[in-house]
Design an enzyme around this catalytic site. Structure first.
Site, PDB file in Angstrom:
ATOM      1  N   GLY A 195       4.646  -4.212  -4.499  1.00 20.53           N
ATOM      2  CA  GLY A 195       4.418  -2.818  -4.880  1.00 20.53           C
ATOM      3  C   GLY A 195       5.692  -1.995  -4.766  1.00 20.53           C
ATOM      4  O   GLY A 195       5.954  -1.108  -5.588  1.00 20.53           O
ATOM      5  N   CYS A 251       4.248   0.079   7.644  1.00 18.16           N
ATOM      6  CA  CYS A 251       5.706   0.056   7.538  1.00 18.16           C
ATOM      7  C   CYS A 251       6.345   0.806   8.694  1.00 18.16           C
ATOM      8  O   CYS A 251       7.438   0.504   9.094  1.00 18.16           O
ATOM      9  CB  CYS A 251       6.157   0.712   6.249  1.00 18.16           C
ATOM     10  SG  CYS A 251       5.020   0.473   4.948  1.00 18.16           S
ATOM     11  N   GLN A 267      -2.892   1.243  -3.176  1.00 21.25           N
ATOM     12  CA  GLN A 267      -4.066   1.253  -2.298  1.00 21.25           C
ATOM     13  C   GLN A 267      -5.369   1.467  -3.057  1.00 21.25           C
ATOM     14  O   GLN A 267      -6.446   1.267  -2.503  1.00 21.25           O
ATOM     15  CB  GLN A 267      -3.924   2.335  -1.222  1.00 21.25           C
ATOM     16  CG  GLN A 267      -2.854   2.032  -0.189  1.00 21.25           C
ATOM     17  CD  GLN A 267      -3.183   0.826   0.690  1.00 21.25           C
ATOM     18  OE1 GLN A 267      -4.314   0.328   0.724  1.00 21.25           O
ATOM     19  NE2 GLN A 267      -2.173   0.347   1.414  1.00 21.25           N
ATOM     20  N   SER A 322      -0.003  -3.984  -6.018  1.00 20.86           N
ATOM     21  CA  SER A 322       0.492  -5.027  -5.118  1.00 20.86           C
ATOM     22  C   SER A 322      -0.613  -6.038  -4.837  1.00 20.86           C
ATOM     23  O   SER A 322      -1.746  -5.657  -4.523  1.00 20.86           O
ATOM     24  CB  SER A 322       0.953  -4.367  -3.815  1.00 20.86           C
ATOM     25  OG  SER A 322       1.310  -5.353  -2.877  1.00 20.86           O
ATOM     26  N   GLY A 323      -0.268  -7.321  -4.921  1.00 18.91           N
ATOM     27  CA  GLY A 323      -1.275  -8.374  -4.767  1.00 18.91           C
ATOM     28  C   GLY A 323      -1.848  -8.487  -3.354  1.00 18.91           C
ATOM     29  O   GLY A 323      -3.038  -8.728  -3.183  1.00 18.91           O
ATOM     30  N   HIS A 324      -0.988  -8.284  -2.336  1.00 15.62           N
ATOM     31  CA  HIS A 324      -1.471  -8.583  -0.975  1.00 15.62           C
ATOM     32  C   HIS A 324      -2.414  -7.514  -0.420  1.00 15.62           C
ATOM     33  O   HIS A 324      -2.934  -7.668   0.684  1.00 15.62           O
ATOM     34  CB  HIS A 324      -0.301  -8.856  -0.018  1.00 15.62           C
ATOM     35  CG  HIS A 324       0.488  -7.667   0.419  1.00 15.62           C
ATOM     36  ND1 HIS A 324       0.321  -7.099   1.662  1.00 15.62           N
ATOM     37  CD2 HIS A 324       1.451  -6.938  -0.194  1.00 15.62           C
ATOM     38  CE1 HIS A 324       1.167  -6.081   1.799  1.00 15.62           C
ATOM     39  NE2 HIS A 324       1.858  -5.967   0.681  1.00 15.62           N
ATOM     40  N   THR A 375      12.751 -16.441 -13.062  1.00 15.25           N
ATOM     41  CA  THR A 375      11.682 -17.405 -13.335  1.00 15.25           C
ATOM     42  C   THR A 375      10.406 -16.939 -12.642  1.00 15.25           C
ATOM     43  O   THR A 375      10.424 -16.507 -11.491  1.00 15.25           O
ATOM     44  CB  THR A 375      12.093 -18.811 -12.847  1.00 15.25           C
ATOM     45  OG1 THR A 375      13.271 -19.168 -13.568  1.00 15.25           O
ATOM     46  CG2 THR A 375      11.007 -19.834 -13.119  1.00 15.25           C
ATOM     47  N   ASN A 417      -2.186   5.649   1.599  1.00 20.39           N
ATOM     48  CA  ASN A 417      -2.376   4.465   2.433  1.00 20.39           C
ATOM     49  C   ASN A 417      -2.791   4.804   3.861  1.00 20.39           C
ATOM     50  O   ASN A 417      -3.459   4.017   4.519  1.00 20.39           O
ATOM     51  CB  ASN A 417      -1.092   3.618   2.468  1.00 20.39           C
ATOM     52  CG  ASN A 417       0.160   4.446   2.600  1.00 20.39           C
ATOM     53  OD1 ASN A 417       0.385   5.381   1.833  1.00 20.39           O
ATOM     54  ND2 ASN A 417       0.982   4.118   3.567  1.00 20.39           N
TER      55      ASN A 417
HETATM   56  N1  PLP Z   1       2.596   1.880  -1.879  1.00 24.23           N
HETATM   57  C1  PLP Z   1       1.600   2.017  -1.009  1.00 24.23           C
HETATM   58  C2  PLP Z   1       0.682   3.190  -1.137  1.00 24.23           C
HETATM   59  C3  PLP Z   1       1.418   1.085   0.013  1.00 24.23           C
HETATM   60  O1  PLP Z   1       0.419   1.236   0.883  1.00 24.23           O
HETATM   61  C4  PLP Z   1       2.314   0.001   0.094  1.00 24.23           C
HETATM   62  C5  PLP Z   1       2.200  -0.980   1.199  1.00 24.23           C
HETATM   63  O2  PLP Z   1       1.756  -0.652   2.296  1.00 24.23           O
HETATM   64  C6  PLP Z   1       3.334  -0.104  -0.857  1.00 24.23           C
HETATM   65  C7  PLP Z   1       3.448   0.851  -1.832  1.00 24.23           C
HETATM   66  C8  PLP Z   1       4.299  -1.244  -0.841  1.00 24.23           C
HETATM   67  O3  PLP Z   1       3.695  -2.410  -1.305  1.00 24.23           O
HETATM   68  P1  PLP Z   1       4.374  -3.831  -0.993  1.00 24.23           P
HETATM   69  O4  PLP Z   1       4.089  -4.141   0.429  1.00 24.23           O
HETATM   70  O5  PLP Z   1       3.696  -4.775  -1.944  1.00 24.23           O
HETATM   71  O6  PLP Z   1       5.802  -3.668  -1.281  1.00 24.23           O
END
Ligand code: PLP
Length: 386
Positions: free
Chosen positions: A71, A325, A179, A199-201, A237, A151
């Site tokens: 993301g 983070c 989110q 974002s996949g995770h 790739t 988030n």
């Molecule tokens: N944007 C938001 C609102 C998020 O909550 C996060 C991750 O916590 C990100 C961006 C970043 O995503 P990624 O961990 O895939 O870089």
């Protein structure tokens, strides 16, 4: 010890069906999807189908999806891509004070490169007012970047109104929807944005895969130059395993999102009601109704959130203080501060973020242990008077 994971906004587990979908690519299917021989072709078909699933999940065309590594990359690509396309003219960007660092720090970086940035304040619920966006637009505004769902608090922004306000002045809109995906409806046609990050995770795929939606016709500089991949927009790739996983996760979310959202909302409500019933001096952070179904951000006044977090962790319960983070830092959350919440109340905030797999039992367990933990920590606080 029983483990209860309530930190799904930080990351999610890999869904068993996702794990199953990627198994052949860990074990035999290794071709480069750009190769035209059998090894490439057998990978390409699944790869293309996965891209289609991602596109369908957000009501976009496959040509509008750029696969990224996460993301954060998608946010960087969108904002720096628009800034780069502005060339020497530079220009003005509008964002909000509650964005993820992957937007805020890109904007701060661009300020050092001669771009002007307006950081729109939010109200007490963490919401951006579309009128403030409208008023901030200047002749040289090149982009509005406002997240769809926060988030930390789960507050959902009025993105359609923000987009309408920006488009009325011919300004494109990017939205960080990392989110929102899998939790609320994310439809590019309804929301009208020009660029959106995913974002996949956060949706039960592995870490290391993301996507940027780029509406047809939007001109954007590349972030990574090189080969022809992603229609020439993002070289490298392809992360076949990542995209197959992300595609499968989107397929599952597409089929079950409403049911999962309803379940998370029910559990979140039960958790909130139970906490309010059993513990005093608790404050809900974020919008009471315009919010993600899974996210609950609460301040337990007179208690340090880190102490709460560690005490819950010792009982096998994972939650978060601030965003993933910034955990590990003792700075109060920039999101809560931007909402006008006093520093001490910010420092007592915990985020519970539910996931698809959480149960009534999980919530019951939290409600059993939390009041005692809060009571014990408050008993040590010189400021607390019942
Ligand atoms: N944007 C938001 C609102 C998020 O909550 C996060 C991750 O916590 C990100 C961006 C970043 O995503 P990624 O961990 O895939 O870089």
């Amino acid at each position: 010890m029983r483990r209860i994971y309530l930190d799904n906004n930080a990351t999610t587990s890999i869904h068993p069906e996702v794990a199953e979908a990627i198994r052949p690519f860990l074990n035999g299917l290794y071709g480069n999807p750009s190769s035209i021989h059998f090894a490439g072709r057998e990978v390409r078909a699944t790869y293309d189908a996965a891209r289609q699933s991602i596109a369908e999940m957000i009501a976009a065309n496959t040509g509008e999806i750029v696969i990224t590594s996460c993301g954060s990359e998608a946010n960087n690509h969108a904002i720096k891509g628009i800034a780069g396309a502005a060339g020497d003219k530079k220009g003005h960007i509008i964002t909000s004070t509650v964005e993820h660092p992957a937007v805020l720090n890109v904007c701060r970086h661009l300020e050092t490169r001669g771009f002007a940035v307006t950081y729109i304040p939010v109200d007490g619920f963490g919401c951006v007012d579309p009128d403030d966006v409208r008023d901030a637009i200047r002749k040289d505004t090149i982009l509005v970047s406002i997240m769809y769902a926060n988030n930390e608090t789960g507050t959902v922004m009025p993105i359609r109104e923000i987009t309408d306000a920006a488009h009325a002045r011919g300004v494109p809109v990017h939205s960080d929807m990392v989110q929102a995906l899998g939790k609320v409806k994310v439809d590019m046609k309804d929301l009208g944005v020009d660029l959106a990050s995913f974002s996949g995770h956060k949706v039960y795929a592995p870490k290391g895969i993301g996507a940027l939606y780029v509406r047809d016709g939007i001109v954007l500089d590349n972030l990574i130059h090189g080969g022809h991949q992603e229609g020439g927009r993002r070289a490298g790739t392809e992360n076949v395993i990542g995209i197959v996983a992300f595609g499968k996760a989107c397929e599952i979310a597409g089929k079950h999102a409403e049911e999962y959202a309803a379940n998370m909302e029910r559990l979140r409500k039960r958790l909130l009601d139970g906490i309010l019933e059993k513990i005093d001096h608790v404050r809900l952070n974020g919008h009471p109704t315009a919010r993600l179904p899974n996210t609950l951000n609460l301040s337990f006044e007179f208690v340090e959130s880190e102490s709460l977090l560690f005490s819950l962790d010792r009982k096998g319960i994972a939650v978060s203080s601030g965003s993933a983070c910034s955990s590990g830092s003792d700075e109060p959350s920039h999101v809560l501060l931007a909402m006008g919440i006093p520093g001490a109340v910010c420092q007592s905030a915990l985020r519970f973020s539910l996931g698809w797999g959480n149960t009534e039992d999980d919530v019951g367990c939290v409600l059993e242990v939390l009041p005692d933990i809060v009571g014990r920590l408050r008993a040590m606080s010189p400021l607390y008077r019942k």
